[in-house]
Scaffold this active site. Structure first.
Site, PDB file in Angstrom:
ATOM      1  CG  ASP A   9      -1.948   1.057   1.225  1.00  0.00           C
ATOM      2  OD1 ASP A   9      -2.137   1.684   0.165  1.00  0.00           O
ATOM      3  OD2 ASP A   9      -2.584   1.276   2.279  1.00  0.00           O
ATOM      4  CG  ASP A 103      -2.798   3.801  -2.982  1.00  0.00           C
ATOM      5  OD1 ASP A 103      -3.940   3.324  -2.976  1.00  0.00           O
ATOM      6  OD2 ASP A 103      -2.259   4.291  -1.982  1.00  0.00           O
ATOM      7  CD  GLU A 104      -5.477  -0.633  -0.835  1.00  0.00           C
ATOM      8  OE1 GLU A 104      -5.244  -1.483   0.045  1.00  0.00           O
ATOM      9  OE2 GLU A 104      -6.290   0.281  -0.686  1.00  0.00           O
TER      10      GLU A 104
HETATM   11 MG    MG Z   1      -2.430   3.979   0.166  1.00  0.00          MG
END
Ligand code: MG
Length: 379
Positions: A9, A103-104
């Site tokens: 993350d 974003d993960e």
């Molecule tokens: Mg994040």
């Protein structure tokens, strides 16, 4: 079978990308979100968090809490490009990547134990590569399943790296002291309800009599909560949608100029792509070469083959030919090879069947060696 799952993350992703692009934002409380009307905070820098600002908070409130903050609307295409770069790295580290958001992602590292000295070291390398290639910071959770990996990545943010033990006692020691709200899916309402049952921690939940749990939440949710409270979760890491291409690209720390270096890099990339294709059980009919020069001028060139392949030597031969046909001048910053146009219904190849069977066996051995001794062994 024991699994090894990473949850990766990115830390304060949009804000971190903005701070990378705009040095004047660095070290300052930066708040990104809708500025018009009833906008909410979408991300804020860690500097802004110290003022109590957090995502999903109304922008008005953030402005009151942090009047000296820098407020911007955000630049989604920029974040998308950064996300693309980060996911390239994810795919370089694992053949099975499940994106959760921009974003993960979950990365399945199962079966790759032999390629890494340890999952922990591999995660350190992943974090370092992300930092070096994108100047962004990621937190990683390592665990035997998705549920625990997701909790772990969040525990020591930013720049966190938390590994959950594989054994039941270790999992309990990790999980049980945590507040029950850490469980994925336990929202405010469920948390409130659990508090009335004197359940504060995951351990409290695990010790709650089954009948009480069923009475409060019904059979299905009770069973889920029970399993999670023991750290059990057998959902697979599932790459989203059908994968359209399998590839690998590499940015070089120094531009490559010598023909021998370029061919060596192509040879390495072809081996990586071949391995990935075989691991995914795919053969590609179209091979694409990507070349980026030091000045960022980028070309892609493709060739579609009569017979699909996942053999390293064939991928290398095509990539090398494409490179020579392109004949770029100047230093080379990036090279990439990918295979696409997967063959779903493989026709029987009447000619060259014998050589193919031999090659299949050869690459079976190569892959087994790679699995055992690390991917760098065959060079
Ligand atoms: Mg994040």
């Amino acid at each position: 079978m024991n699994r090894t799952i990473f949850h990766v993350d990115m830390d304060a992703f949009f804000a971190a990308v903005e701070q990378r692009e705009h040095p004047e934002y660095r070290g300052k409380p930066l708040i990104i979100g809708g500025l018009a009307g009833r906008g909410v905070v979408s991300t804020c820098s860690y500097e802004a968090r110290t003022y109590g600002v957090h995502s999903a908070m109304p922008m008005e409130r953030a402005q009151r809490l942090c009047p000296q903050g820098i407020f911007i609307e955000g630049n989604y295409p920029l974040y998308q490009a950064a996300s693309h770069d980060v996911f390239e790295i994810f795919h370089a580290f694992s053949p099975v990547v499940e994106p959760l958001s921009i974003d993960e992602a979950f990365l399945d590292m199962t079966g790759m134990e032999r390629l890494m000295t340890s999952p922990h070291d591999y995660a350190v390398r992943l974090k370092r590569e992300i930092r070096e290639k994108t100047q962004l910071v990621a937190s990683v959770g390592i665990a035997p399943n998705k549920f625990l990996a997701k909790i772990a990545s969040d525990l020591e943010k930013p720049d966190g790296l938390v590994e959950v033990p594989q054994d039941a006692a270790g999992i309990r020691a990790f999980l049980w002291p945590l507040p029950v709200s850490r469980i994925w899916g336990v929202g405010k309402k469920t948390e409130q309800h659990l508090l009335t049952l004197r359940v504060r921690t995951v351990g409290d939940l695990a010790k709650l009599p089954e009948a009480t749990l069923k009475k409060s939440f019904g059979e299905k949710t009770a069973a889920q909560l029970r399993a999670l409270s023991h750290g059990l979760d057998d959902r697979p890491v599932a790459p989203r949608g059908p994968q359209k291409s399998i590839g690998r690209e590499e940015t070089f720390t120094e531009d490559l100029r010598a023909q021998a270096d370029i061919e060596r890099a192509l040879h390495y990339l072809a081996g990586e792509v071949g391995w990935r294709l075989r691991k995914a059980g795919r053969k590609a009919r179209t091979i694409t070469l990507k070349v980026r020069r030091g000045d960022f001028h980028t070309w892609t060139r493709s060739r579609t083959l009569g017979r699909p392949t996942n053999f390293d030597d064939e991928l290398y031969a095509v990539a090398k030919q494409l490179y020579h046909d392109l004949h770029p001048t100047g230093g080379i910053r990036l090279l990439g090879i990918s295979g696409s146009n997967f063959d779903e219904s493989e026709e029987l190849a009447l000619f060259g069947e014998e050589t193919n069977a031999k090659k299949e066996r050869l690459y079976g051995v190569v892959d087994a060696l790679k699995q055992r001794f690390g991917r760098d062994i065959i060079k």
